[in-house]
Design an enzyme around this catalytic site. Sequence first.
Site, short mmCIF file in Angstrom:
data_model
loop_
_atom_site.label_atom_id
_atom_site.label_comp_id
_atom_site.label_asym_id
_atom_site.label_seq_id
_atom_site.Cartn_x
_atom_site.Cartn_y
_atom_site.Cartn_z
N HIS A 1 -1.60 74.99 24.52
CA HIS A 1 -0.66 74.82 23.40
C HIS A 1 -0.24 73.35 23.36
O HIS A 1 -0.06 72.73 24.41
CB HIS A 1 0.57 75.73 23.57
CG HIS A 1 0.37 77.12 23.04
ND1 HIS A 1 1.18 78.18 23.38
CD2 HIS A 1 -0.57 77.61 22.18
CE1 HIS A 1 0.75 79.27 22.74
NE2 HIS A 1 -0.30 78.96 22.02
N HIS B 1 11.56 74.49 30.35
CA HIS B 1 10.98 74.92 29.08
C HIS B 1 12.00 75.73 28.27
O HIS B 1 11.81 76.90 27.95
CB HIS B 1 9.72 75.76 29.35
CG HIS B 1 8.83 75.94 28.15
ND1 HIS B 1 9.14 76.77 27.11
CD2 HIS B 1 7.63 75.38 27.83
CE1 HIS B 1 8.17 76.73 26.21
NE2 HIS B 1 7.24 75.90 26.62
N ASP C 1 2.41 71.59 22.93
CA ASP C 1 3.54 71.01 23.66
C ASP C 1 3.20 70.72 25.13
O ASP C 1 3.89 69.94 25.79
CB ASP C 1 4.81 71.87 23.54
CG ASP C 1 4.63 73.33 23.93
OD1 ASP C 1 3.52 73.84 23.79
OD2 ASP C 1 5.63 73.96 24.35
N HIS C 2 2.10 71.30 25.62
CA HIS C 2 1.74 71.13 27.04
C HIS C 2 0.61 70.13 27.27
O HIS C 2 0.36 69.74 28.41
CB HIS C 2 1.36 72.49 27.65
CG HIS C 2 2.51 73.45 27.65
ND1 HIS C 2 3.19 73.81 28.80
CD2 HIS C 2 3.13 74.10 26.64
CE1 HIS C 2 4.17 74.63 28.49
NE2 HIS C 2 4.16 74.83 27.18
N HIS D 1 -1.77 75.89 29.78
CA HIS D 1 -2.48 76.50 28.64
C HIS D 1 -2.62 75.48 27.52
O HIS D 1 -1.97 74.43 27.54
CB HIS D 1 -1.76 77.77 28.16
CG HIS D 1 -0.38 77.56 27.63
ND1 HIS D 1 0.64 77.05 28.39
CD2 HIS D 1 0.15 77.78 26.39
CE1 HIS D 1 1.74 76.97 27.65
NE2 HIS D 1 1.47 77.41 26.43
N ASP E 1 3.99 78.86 30.59
CA ASP E 1 4.61 79.75 29.60
C ASP E 1 4.21 81.19 29.90
O ASP E 1 3.02 81.48 30.06
CB ASP E 1 4.14 79.39 28.18
CG ASP E 1 4.79 78.11 27.67
OD1 ASP E 1 5.46 77.44 28.46
OD2 ASP E 1 4.62 77.82 26.47
N HIS F 1 0.86 85.20 28.21
CA HIS F 1 1.34 84.41 27.08
C HIS F 1 0.45 84.72 25.88
O HIS F 1 -0.49 85.51 25.99
CB HIS F 1 1.30 82.93 27.48
CG HIS F 1 2.03 82.01 26.57
ND1 HIS F 1 3.25 82.32 26.02
CD2 HIS F 1 1.71 80.77 26.09
CE1 HIS F 1 3.65 81.31 25.25
NE2 HIS F 1 2.73 80.37 25.28
ZN LIG Z 1 5.32 75.83 25.67
ZN LIG Z 2 2.84 78.21 24.93
#
Ligand SMILES: [Zn+2]
Ligand SMILES: [Zn+2]
Length: 343
Positions: free
Chosen positions: A66, A295, A68-69, A64, A237, A165
């Site tokens: 976000h 995670h 951090d990914h 996804h 996530d 998510h």
């Molecule tokens: Zn994440």
């Molecule tokens: Zn996320």
Amino acid sequence: MASHVRIIILGTAGAVPSETASLPAIMLHFEGNQILFDCGEDIQRQFLKAGLKFNLPLVICISHMHGDHVIGIPGLLFNFNMGDRTAPLTIIGPRGIFSYLYHLRNDIGLRVECPLEVREIQPDLKVMQVFTNIGDPSLVEVQSIEQNIVFRNKLFSISTMESQHSVFALAYCVQERPIFGTFHPDIAKLKQIPEGPLWKKLQRGKSIEINGKVLDPLMEGIIEPPVRGRTIIYSGDTMLGPDFSVLSPAPDVLIHESMYLTQDAKLAEEKQHSTSQDAARVASKIQARYLILTHRSSRYNDPAAFLIESQSIFPNTILANDLDVLELKKNKVLEKIAKEPKS
Ligand SMILES: [Zn+2]
Ligand SMILES: [Zn+2]
């Protein structure tokens, strides 16, 4: 059949890194092919520390959009270009992945010179838009998605489904191609089939025509039924809810997010993440062989608490740590390989 399938843990932190855990990234090494689940910020250095090659066929599966990914993607692609990468690169992700790359191309001069496909999964999961040039959105083809499959080669297929998510997010399943059943040469000889190309066809499960008769090797008992290949599911996530057995019932390995401990279950629900026990419940429900927890929030001092909580529901839990290497053997046993110290 791939001789070995390795799971190389590159980043196990959720949201923000800690001193010992980088942002989400997990590599599967599949007989000279790489599959990367998510691409957290520190990916280039993690590649180096893990001794990974930068010029192998690679499929990046983004769960996804976000930060951090996905923040590691530009650095990794710059690195590929500096190293004159020639191996093909496929990036699969939810709607928004192409726009992200397009803006990086225009704003910071990101270039991809190796053969590239960006497969952008649309929210209905029925079609994907396939781009071949991150600088030109007009070079696009719409392809339909059959049986959730978004990538396929000689060794494995990758399928996807929606997880649950705070934004549109995807889980992925890597499924090794079925392994041909055992061939019985004695029965082939008994049926007077000459050794040579016809045997090769039979060994691959294909029917042959001999003396005007069609012969099915399975029906004739010349080969045993094919055996299911190794299967790995990555949740991305997600909160508790999606039924990942849609991707594959009883996977060998479930890699599941575990952002919180049970004491913060309310927070997990609010933020649409999972606790370690949620992950264990999913593994138990879909009858996974092994569960790898990743995670994890760096707010907790004692990572072992994740393991203890999860094992109370699902004993075959493994706590992933950065740079761990696990081998999924042909007999579906998952073993941790001792880390080779890198100087
Ligand atoms: Zn994440
Ligand atoms: Zn996320």
